[in-house]
Motif scaffolding. Structure first.
Motif, PDB file in Angstrom:
ATOM      1  N   GLY A 189       0.783  -1.222   0.000  1.00  0.00           N
ATOM      2  CA  GLY A 189       0.000   0.000   0.000  1.00  0.00           C
ATOM      3  C   GLY A 189       0.818   1.276   0.000  1.00  0.00           C
ATOM      4  O   GLY A 189       0.536   2.205  -0.763  1.00  0.00           O
ATOM      5  N   THR A 238       2.458   1.949  -3.287  1.00  0.00           N
ATOM      6  CA  THR A 238       1.418   2.278  -4.259  1.00  0.00           C
ATOM      7  C   THR A 238       1.006   3.732  -4.115  1.00  0.00           C
ATOM      8  O   THR A 238       0.939   4.482  -5.100  1.00  0.00           O
ATOM      9  N   ASN A 239       0.726   4.157  -2.897  1.00  0.00           N
ATOM     10  CA  ASN A 239       0.322   5.540  -2.660  1.00  0.00           C
ATOM     11  C   ASN A 239       1.427   6.523  -3.035  1.00  0.00           C
ATOM     12  O   ASN A 239       1.198   7.517  -3.737  1.00  0.00           O
ATOM     13  N   TYR A 272      -7.030  12.769  -1.995  1.00  0.00           N
ATOM     14  CA  TYR A 272      -6.766  11.376  -1.622  1.00  0.00           C
ATOM     15  C   TYR A 272      -7.780  10.919  -0.582  1.00  0.00           C
ATOM     16  O   TYR A 272      -8.046  11.631   0.394  1.00  0.00           O
ATOM     17  N   THR A 320      -9.325   7.115   1.481  1.00  0.00           N
ATOM     18  CA  THR A 320      -9.311   5.669   1.666  1.00  0.00           C
ATOM     19  C   THR A 320     -10.756   5.197   1.758  1.00  0.00           C
ATOM     20  O   THR A 320     -11.616   5.875   2.314  1.00  0.00           O
ATOM     21  N   ASP A 330      -7.421   5.025  -2.119  1.00  0.00           N
ATOM     22  CA  ASP A 330      -6.638   3.958  -1.493  1.00  0.00           C
ATOM     23  C   ASP A 330      -7.613   2.836  -1.131  1.00  0.00           C
ATOM     24  O   ASP A 330      -8.524   3.025  -0.337  1.00  0.00           O
TER      25      ASP A 330
END
Length: 340
Positions: A61, A64-65, A136, A138, A169
């Protein structure tokens, strides 16, 4: 010791391990340029209804972010995140290390809103300031909350209005998709955001996430960025094979099955702690349950249970986070309820 600390403390689901074993002795090309990666990418494109989407198999993760944000933004651009967002709180400044400021927007429940975005934009308007260029989120949030289709649509429209990328995310995306009452599908998400990822590390894989980019501008020379960040896995097929084992079958897949299992046990746990007289810190959604517990009781629980003390609540109590994983059992939940 019974584990409620995280949803990645186990290895991988046996079906994922079997898929790796079945393909172990086959020679392939490297760096996700192999038949398994191509097949899995095509399967994901079909699932989301986007035949032209770019699919990248990433190790975890945080890379990736960090890489997605670095690839999308120019040096003078930043990203708006909820103040509780993973990139702001739990990734050790990795986004800032690439030169991109994270604007932390206060929220009531961990969800980013158009109003919060507008407030950030008010203070950044000329060449003397960093320009916000991405929002951004999640899904679910760091507090376990689930965005509705209306909420995500409003965010998407706000970002389009201001020329911002919208990036999701999805480390625990499966639990959001299978939460009772959820009205967002993978196809909805693909239509409303510029990029998102389907997390495997926290839902049954040894490691690996599938990053999906719909916006061509964000994908420009993306593999160069991955390689530059030392994150282009030579044995890239290992991620694709795991994700295919999890995702094959769509809503009847192992991924959805494990996610439903996590939610079902989390619902049992949250109802049980309330019945025991405890107070939930926030309303419960998905596989994270936040409970307010006396500090002395926390020390007692720590003898038999491994969990995370999230934050102080007052002078004598703290919030603990109990996470249900794909391998958690009814017996695990019964045990901690009995201890409480």
């Amino acid at each position: 010791m019974i584990y409620f600390r995280s949803d990645y403390s186990l290895g991988a689901h046996p079906k994922v391990m079997q898929a790796l074993m079945d393909t172990n002795m086959e020679h392939t090309d490297g760096y996700a340029e192999d038949r398994f990666s191509y097949e899995t990418a095509d399967m994901i494109r079909e699932m989301i209804g986007k035949p032209d989407a770019h699919v990248h198999f990433m190790v975890g993760g945080t890379p990736t972010n960090t890489i997605t944000i670095a690839a999308a933004l120019r040096p003078y651009e930043g990203v708006i995140s909820p103040a509780t967002g993973h990139i702001y709180v739990h990734e050790t400044g990795s986004v800032e290390a690439n030169g991109h400021r994270v604007f932390a927007a206060p929220t009531e429940d961990g969800k980013l809103t158009p109003e919060a975005i507008e407030k950030v934009l008010l203070h950044h308007e000329d060449e003397h300031t960093v320009i916000p260029k991405m929002a951004y989120i999640t899904h679910p949030t760091e507090n376990g909350g689930v965005y509705t289709k209306a909420e995500l649509t409003a965010l998407s429209e706000c970002c389009k209005k201001h020329g911002l990328y919208l990036y999701m995310d999805g480390a625990r995306l499966g639990t959001a998709l299978t939460w009772p009452g959820n009205d967002l599908s993978l196809k909805d998400i693909a239509n409303l955001v510029d990029a998102f990822y389907i997390g495997g590390t926290k839902i049954g894989a040894l490691f690996g996430e599938a990053l999906i980019i719909m916006n061509d501008n964000m994908n420009d020379h993306f593999r160069y960025m991955v390689k530059r960040a030392c994150a282009l896995l030579a044995k890239g097929r290992l991620i694709a094979i795991q994700l295919k084992a999890l995702l094959e079958g769509g809503e009847d897949s192992l991924y959805y099955e494990l996610s439903r299992h996590e939610n079902e046990l989390a619902i049992k746990l949250s109802k049980g702690v309330v019945e025991k007289g405890y107070e939930l810190w926030i309303p419960h959604q998905t596989n994270q349950v936040f409970v307010i517990v006396d500090n002395d009781k926390i020390k007692e629980l720590e003898k038999d249970f491994f969990f995370y003390t999230w934050c102080p609540y007052d002078e004598t109590r703290s919030v603990i986070r109990l996470v249900i994983s794909w391998g958690s059992t009814e017996e695990d939940v019964d045990a901690i309820l009995a201890a409480l």
